[in-house]
Design an enzyme around this catalytic site. Structure first.
Site, PDB file in Angstrom:
ATOM      1  N   ASN A  89       0.801  -1.296   0.070  1.00 52.74           N
ATOM      2  CA  ASN A  89       0.008   0.030  -0.114  1.00 52.74           C
ATOM      3  C   ASN A  89       0.817   1.218   0.033  1.00 52.74           C
ATOM      4  O   ASN A  89       0.419   2.364   0.472  1.00 52.74           O
ATOM      5  CB  ASN A  89      -0.831   0.066   1.098  1.00 52.74           C
ATOM      6  CG  ASN A  89      -1.694  -1.307   1.232  1.00 52.74           C
ATOM      7  OD1 ASN A  89      -1.480  -2.098   2.110  1.00 52.74           O
ATOM      8  ND2 ASN A  89      -2.607  -1.583   0.158  1.00 52.74           N
ATOM      9  N   VAL A 109       1.839   7.031   0.546  1.00 46.01           N
ATOM     10  CA  VAL A 109       0.931   5.944   1.130  1.00 46.01           C
ATOM     11  C   VAL A 109      -0.418   6.023   0.341  1.00 46.01           C
ATOM     12  O   VAL A 109      -1.029   7.050   0.065  1.00 46.01           O
ATOM     13  CB  VAL A 109       0.623   6.348   2.729  1.00 46.01           C
ATOM     14  CG1 VAL A 109      -0.111   5.424   3.264  1.00 46.01           C
ATOM     15  CG2 VAL A 109       2.094   6.390   3.329  1.00 46.01           C
ATOM     16  N   CYS A 110      -1.134   4.843   0.166  1.00 54.30           N
ATOM     17  CA  CYS A 110      -2.429   4.689  -0.275  1.00 54.30           C
ATOM     18  C   CYS A 110      -3.171   4.080   0.608  1.00 54.30           C
ATOM     19  O   CYS A 110      -3.123   2.853   0.760  1.00 54.30           O
ATOM     20  CB  CYS A 110      -2.152   4.133  -1.866  1.00 54.30           C
ATOM     21  SG  CYS A 110      -3.680   3.893  -2.666  1.00 54.30           S
ATOM     22  N   ILE A 111      -3.918   4.636   1.426  1.00 58.24           N
ATOM     23  CA  ILE A 111      -4.876   4.294   2.068  1.00 58.24           C
ATOM     24  C   ILE A 111      -6.357   5.174   2.096  1.00 58.24           C
ATOM     25  O   ILE A 111      -6.210   6.234   1.795  1.00 58.24           O
ATOM     26  CB  ILE A 111      -4.672   4.334   3.636  1.00 58.24           C
ATOM     27  CG1 ILE A 111      -4.207   5.522   4.305  1.00 58.24           C
ATOM     28  CG2 ILE A 111      -3.492   3.144   3.969  1.00 58.24           C
ATOM     29  CD1 ILE A 111      -3.895   5.365   5.772  1.00 58.24           C
TER      30      ILE A 111
END
Length: 165
Positions: free
Chosen positions: A81, A88-90
């Site tokens: 992620n 950051v990919c959330i």
């Protein structure tokens, strides 16, 4: 709007310095710019990242809290992620509203009630429990699924390097 953002960010910084949260520490990159933060994330216990001290930058938009900040690891990070460039990919860092791709419910995305604390707790949670269903780093997700020993070895190298920084 920018004045509101400045006041809110100063308040959150003051609160974090008074009442530190386990798992990370945060401060300004430059005392003159409340929109750029540097955060050190401690690798969560009982995870592959345990023992690591990972540095990331948080960049807040001028219309915060209506829009989310970006969080980008400066330390080397190998995770499904986290994009190769460290971003950051959330879900909670995705713009508010409906997901144009239909992967996320609007309730999972950015909301002005989020704070530095909730963002960083989500990042720590992400380190503990990668989501390989919609990866930002396809290579890391593939290795996580198909060659876990190699994934572990690569993460261990990231942890060692973070300790040396």
């Amino acid at each position: 709007m920018s004045d509101q953002a400045v006041l809110l960010l100063r308040k959150q910084l003051k609160e974090l310095s008074r009442n530190p949260i386990e798992g990370f520490s945060a401060g300004l990159v430059d005392d003159c710019n409340v929109f750029e933060w540097q955060v050190t994330v401690m690798g969560p216990p009982e995870t592959l990242y345990e023992g690591g001290f990972f540095t990331c930058n948080m960049s807040f938009p001028k219309d915060y809290p209506n829009k989310p900040p970006t969080v980008k690891f400066v330390s080397e990070m190998w995770h499904p992620n986290v994009y190769a460039d460290g971003r950051v990919c959330i879900s909670i860092l995705h713009s508010p509203g409906n997901d144009p791709n239909g992967y996320e419910d609007a309730s999972e995305r950015w909301s002005p009630v989020q704070t530095v604390e909730t963002i960083m707790l989500s990042v720590i949670s992400m380190l503990s429990d990668p989501n390989d269903e919609s990866p930002a780093n396809v290579d890391a997700a593939k290795e996580w699924r198909d060659d876990y020993p190699a994934f572990k070895k690569r993460v261990a190298r990231c942890v060692r390097r973070s300790q040396e920084e």
